[in-house]
Design a protein around this motif. Structure first.
Motif, PDB file in Angstrom:
ATOM      1  N   ALA A 222      39.325 -12.940  44.193  1.00 40.01           N
ATOM      2  CA  ALA A 222      39.612 -11.639  43.384  1.00 40.01           C
ATOM      3  C   ALA A 222      40.414 -10.693  43.646  1.00 40.01           C
ATOM      4  O   ALA A 222      41.312 -10.296  42.915  1.00 40.01           O
ATOM      5  N   THR A 223      40.292 -10.394  45.032  1.00 46.82           N
ATOM      6  CA  THR A 223      41.202  -9.074  45.340  1.00 46.82           C
ATOM      7  C   THR A 223      42.497  -9.334  45.662  1.00 46.82           C
ATOM      8  O   THR A 223      43.322  -8.700  45.158  1.00 46.82           O
ATOM      9  N   SER A 224      42.620 -10.674  46.212  1.00 44.26           N
ATOM     10  CA  SER A 224      43.915 -10.790  46.345  1.00 44.26           C
ATOM     11  C   SER A 224      44.758 -10.976  45.055  1.00 44.26           C
ATOM     12  O   SER A 224      45.841 -10.680  44.946  1.00 44.26           O
ATOM     13  N   LEU A 225      44.019 -11.873  43.727  1.00 44.11           N
ATOM     14  CA  LEU A 225      44.636 -12.063  42.814  1.00 44.11           C
ATOM     15  C   LEU A 225      45.044 -10.478  42.180  1.00 44.11           C
ATOM     16  O   LEU A 225      46.301 -10.414  41.273  1.00 44.11           O
ATOM     17  N   LEU A 226      44.393  -9.720  42.039  1.00 42.18           N
ATOM     18  CA  LEU A 226      44.293  -8.474  41.404  1.00 42.18           C
ATOM     19  C   LEU A 226      45.339  -7.722  42.279  1.00 42.18           C
ATOM     20  O   LEU A 226      46.142  -6.642  41.587  1.00 42.18           O
ATOM     21  N   ASP A 227      45.449  -7.547  43.467  1.00 47.58           N
ATOM     22  CA  ASP A 227      46.348  -6.847  44.320  1.00 47.58           C
ATOM     23  C   ASP A 227      48.028  -7.432  43.822  1.00 47.58           C
ATOM     24  O   ASP A 227      48.745  -6.884  43.643  1.00 47.58           O
ATOM     25  N   ALA A 228      47.864  -9.091  43.819  1.00 42.29           N
ATOM     26  CA  ALA A 228      49.283  -9.551  43.542  1.00 42.29           C
ATOM     27  C   ALA A 228      49.735  -9.076  41.975  1.00 42.29           C
ATOM     28  O   ALA A 228      50.916  -8.789  41.680  1.00 42.29           O
ATOM     29  N   ALA A 229      48.365  -9.007  41.086  1.00 42.42           N
ATOM     30  CA  ALA A 229      48.932  -8.626  39.744  1.00 42.42           C
ATOM     31  C   ALA A 229      49.533  -7.420  39.537  1.00 42.42           C
ATOM     32  O   ALA A 229      50.614  -7.163  38.767  1.00 42.42           O
ATOM     33  N   ALA A 230      48.598  -6.491  40.162  1.00 46.54           N
ATOM     34  CA  ALA A 230      49.319  -5.171  40.105  1.00 46.54           C
ATOM     35  C   ALA A 230      50.718  -4.884  40.680  1.00 46.54           C
ATOM     36  O   ALA A 230      51.267  -4.150  40.199  1.00 46.54           O
ATOM     37  N   ARG A 231      51.220  -5.884  41.601  1.00 43.42           N
ATOM     38  CA  ARG A 231      52.479  -5.623  42.201  1.00 43.42           C
ATOM     39  C   ARG A 231      53.381  -6.343  41.309  1.00 43.42           C
ATOM     40  O   ARG A 231      54.738  -5.862  41.359  1.00 43.42           O
ATOM     41  N   GLY A 232      53.088  -7.459  40.551  1.00 39.63           N
ATOM     42  CA  GLY A 232      53.999  -8.286  39.755  1.00 39.63           C
ATOM     43  C   GLY A 232      53.976  -7.881  38.082  1.00 39.63           C
ATOM     44  O   GLY A 232      54.987  -8.566  37.463  1.00 39.63           O
ATOM     45  N   PHE A 233      53.216  -7.210  37.777  1.00 38.76           N
ATOM     46  CA  PHE A 233      53.055  -6.857  36.155  1.00 38.76           C
ATOM     47  C   PHE A 233      53.198  -5.405  35.817  1.00 38.76           C
ATOM     48  O   PHE A 233      52.725  -4.538  36.654  1.00 38.76           O
ATOM     49  N   ASP A 234      53.774  -5.023  34.888  1.00 35.64           N
ATOM     50  CA  ASP A 234      53.485  -3.766  34.453  1.00 35.64           C
ATOM     51  C   ASP A 234      52.068  -3.029  34.293  1.00 35.64           C
ATOM     52  O   ASP A 234      51.700  -2.007  34.502  1.00 35.64           O
ATOM     53  N   LEU A 235      51.269  -3.967  33.819  1.00 39.83           N
ATOM     54  CA  LEU A 235      49.865  -3.677  33.288  1.00 39.83           C
ATOM     55  C   LEU A 235      48.993  -4.843  33.360  1.00 39.83           C
ATOM     56  O   LEU A 235      49.520  -5.889  32.993  1.00 39.83           O
ATOM     57  N   VAL A 236      47.995  -4.788  34.079  1.00 41.44           N
ATOM     58  CA  VAL A 236      46.848  -5.662  34.229  1.00 41.44           C
ATOM     59  C   VAL A 236      45.565  -5.102  33.324  1.00 41.44           C
ATOM     60  O   VAL A 236      45.261  -3.937  33.388  1.00 41.44           O
ATOM     61  N   ILE A 237      45.140  -5.914  32.336  1.00 43.01           N
ATOM     62  CA  ILE A 237      43.847  -5.721  31.521  1.00 43.01           C
ATOM     63  C   ILE A 237      42.908  -6.570  31.845  1.00 43.01           C
ATOM     64  O   ILE A 237      42.808  -7.847  31.656  1.00 43.01           O
ATOM     65  N   ALA A 238      41.581  -6.198  32.465  1.00 38.33           N
ATOM     66  CA  ALA A 238      40.673  -6.949  32.701  1.00 38.33           C
ATOM     67  C   ALA A 238      39.541  -6.836  31.803  1.00 38.33           C
ATOM     68  O   ALA A 238      39.150  -5.766  31.381  1.00 38.33           O
TER      69      ALA A 238
ATOM     70  N   ARG B 105      33.720  -6.373  39.583  1.00 38.30           N
ATOM     71  CA  ARG B 105      33.559  -5.050  40.559  1.00 38.30           C
ATOM     72  C   ARG B 105      34.984  -5.002  41.266  1.00 38.30           C
ATOM     73  O   ARG B 105      35.245  -3.860  41.184  1.00 38.30           O
ATOM     74  N   ALA B 106      35.657  -6.140  41.520  1.00 38.84           N
ATOM     75  CA  ALA B 106      37.087  -5.941  42.266  1.00 38.84           C
ATOM     76  C   ALA B 106      38.007  -5.183  41.342  1.00 38.84           C
ATOM     77  O   ALA B 106      38.832  -4.574  41.565  1.00 38.84           O
ATOM     78  N   ALA B 107      37.890  -5.820  39.807  1.00 37.69           N
ATOM     79  CA  ALA B 107      38.756  -5.161  38.942  1.00 37.69           C
ATOM     80  C   ALA B 107      38.474  -3.700  38.669  1.00 37.69           C
ATOM     81  O   ALA B 107      39.290  -2.945  38.490  1.00 37.69           O
ATOM     82  N   LEU B 108      37.233  -3.199  38.552  1.00 36.04           N
ATOM     83  CA  LEU B 108      36.791  -1.891  38.346  1.00 36.04           C
ATOM     84  C   LEU B 108      37.191  -1.135  39.425  1.00 36.04           C
ATOM     85  O   LEU B 108      37.708   0.120  39.306  1.00 36.04           O
ATOM     86  N   ARG B 109      37.125  -1.737  40.804  1.00 38.50           N
ATOM     87  CA  ARG B 109      37.591  -1.015  41.774  1.00 38.50           C
ATOM     88  C   ARG B 109      39.103  -0.637  41.876  1.00 38.50           C
ATOM     89  O   ARG B 109      39.629   0.127  42.442  1.00 38.50           O
ATOM     90  N   ALA B 110      39.919  -1.508  41.496  1.00 37.82           N
ATOM     91  CA  ALA B 110      41.334  -1.451  41.360  1.00 37.82           C
ATOM     92  C   ALA B 110      41.975  -0.564  40.273  1.00 37.82           C
ATOM     93  O   ALA B 110      43.029  -0.426  40.105  1.00 37.82           O
ATOM     94  N   ALA B 111      41.053  -0.356  39.222  1.00 39.02           N
ATOM     95  CA  ALA B 111      41.259   0.093  37.969  1.00 39.02           C
ATOM     96  C   ALA B 111      42.110   1.583  38.019  1.00 39.02           C
ATOM     97  O   ALA B 111      41.517   2.660  38.558  1.00 39.02           O
ATOM     98  N   THR B 112      42.994   1.805  37.365  1.00 39.25           N
ATOM     99  CA  THR B 112      43.610   3.073  37.056  1.00 39.25           C
ATOM    100  C   THR B 112      42.710   3.753  36.032  1.00 39.25           C
ATOM    101  O   THR B 112      42.659   4.986  36.287  1.00 39.25           O
ATOM    102  N   ALA B 113      42.205   3.130  35.026  1.00 40.20           N
ATOM    103  CA  ALA B 113      41.069   3.797  34.190  1.00 40.20           C
ATOM    104  C   ALA B 113      40.214   2.427  33.653  1.00 40.20           C
ATOM    105  O   ALA B 113      40.739   1.266  33.551  1.00 40.20           O
ATOM    106  N   ALA B 114      38.825   2.693  33.463  1.00 40.66           N
ATOM    107  CA  ALA B 114      37.857   1.715  32.810  1.00 40.66           C
ATOM    108  C   ALA B 114      37.630   2.518  31.372  1.00 40.66           C
ATOM    109  O   ALA B 114      37.319   3.427  31.473  1.00 40.66           O
ATOM    110  N   PHE B 115      37.368   1.587  30.676  1.00 39.17           N
ATOM    111  CA  PHE B 115      36.957   1.939  29.041  1.00 39.17           C
ATOM    112  C   PHE B 115      35.664   1.125  28.810  1.00 39.17           C
ATOM    113  O   PHE B 115      35.606   0.057  28.644  1.00 39.17           O
TER     114      PHE B 115
END
Length: 359
Positions: free
Chosen positions: A219-235, A246-256
């Motif tokens: 999960a962490t590896s995927l989210l790391d690569a996604a943040a490097r390769g996309f303008d926006l990641v929405i989980a 939990r990995a997405a929440l910890r990586a989040a710029t903001a959570a809603f």
């Protein structure tokens, strides 16, 4: 300062161990011995490693939230390490010597030329049926329509599938089942090319049938690569987040936190907000109307003690559109679409090419 990684620690042994791993990865790393020394270079390198000895000081310094922060602890650090990680805005916790291989790969990734990190957003519904998946999909459609290269991440293995919601279920491409046991660095180019997509909108969801367990490393590896390769990641994160959520929440710029304007949903949101704060430092409220009992956004915000990011009224066309696979058509206009456009404008996200020019 052209460095790949910043090491923040006053402990000579931790500094020496991390510099050794950086050298093995052929990555240029420098050491800041305290938070004041780290402040000047905090936002520059791709990777920031904060030693456990410096974590409290870094948290007190209230340095800018950013991607690529890792808390480095001793092997016996225990649950306290995760509390400290949230306080400093770290997306990962690594131990020495147990995670030396992972840290070496992180240094190697940091040493690669990068154009910047995309934003990561999380959407969580206060109750079942609140519409978090629909809001996630609508945000993704609006972002892609504005020129942002966008990835939707389905963090709910029992949610029915974001790909189905978007009409991508028959598209070829990898799903979580194909990445469940992956370890180490994931190429951003490979990720972009392998996912089901339509234009600038890609989705990572689940195959039909029983879901497979996804390791925290995957999960962490995927989210790391996604943040490097996309303008926006929405989980799309379920109320009981699991390792992916939990990995997405910890990586989040903001959570809603999406809360229908109902008393019962508000009470549920209060407890859920307390739980979510353990994994994300920036949690905001979105209110979905109409309010059958007259409860207002301000009342809900005060009840759950969250800043309000805005709200919208349910679109009566959505249930039929979802059943007929026409969500994209309905999302071209309406209250939900207008809200998504306002939220994306408030976040001031930029397309990848523009970030490359500005870097």
């Amino acid at each position: 300062m052209n460095i790949a990684a910043l090491i923040v620690t006053g402990d000579p042994e931790t500094a020496d161990d991390l510099l050794r791993l950086a050298a093995a990865a052929d990555a240029h790393a420098e050491v800041a011995h305290d938070a004041d020394e780290a402040r000047a270079a905090w936002t520059w390198p791709a990777l920031v490693l904060v030693g456990a000895d410096a974590a409290d000081e870094v948290a007190a310094a209230r340095l800018q939230r950013r991607q690529g922060v890792v808390l480095v602890t001793a092997a016996d650090a225990g649950p306290e390490a995760y509390r400290r990680a949230v306080e400093i805005g770290a997306q990962d916790v690594a131990t020495l010597p147990g995670h030396e291989e992972w840290l070496t790969e992180a240094f190697a990734t940091a040493g690669e030329p990068e154009s910047g990190w995309g934003a990561t957003l999380c959407v969580v519904g206060a109750r079942g049926g609140a519409g978090a998946s629909v809001l996630t999909a609508a945000l993704g459609l609006a972002a892609a329509a504005s020129g942002l290269r966008t990835l939707l991440v389905d963090a709910d293995p029992l949610g029915g599938g974001l790909d189905l919601l978007l009409g991508l279920e028959r598209h070829e491409g990898v799903r979580w089942h194909d990445l469940a046991d992956r370890r180490g660095r994931l190429s951003t180019a490979t990720l972009r090319e392998s996912l089901p997509c339509r234009g600038d909108l890609s989705a990572l969801s689940w195959r039909r049938g029983e879901p497979v367990p996804v390791t925290p490393d995957a999960a962490t590896s995927l989210l790391d690569a996604a943040a490097r390769g996309f303008d926006l990641v929405i989980a799309d994160v379920p109320r009981y987040p699991g390792d992916i959520g939990r990995a997405a929440l910890r990586a989040a710029t903001a959570a809603f936190l999406l809360v229908p304007a109902e008393v019962r949903a508000t009470v549920a949101a209060d407890g859920l907000a307390s739980a979510l704060r353990r994994d994300t430092a920036d949690l905001r409220l979105i209110v979905q109307g109409p309010a059958p009992g007259g409860i207002t956004s301000d009342m809900i915000g005060k009840a759950v003690n969250l800043p309000t990011a805005g709200g919208y009224d349910r679109d009566r066309r959505l249930p039929a559109a979802i059943e007929e696979g026409e969500l994209e058509r309905v999302c071209r206009r309406g209250p939900l679409t207008d809200f998504c456009a306002r939220l994306l404008a408030d976040l001031a996200l930029q397309p990848y090419e523009y970030r490359e020019e500005a870097a």
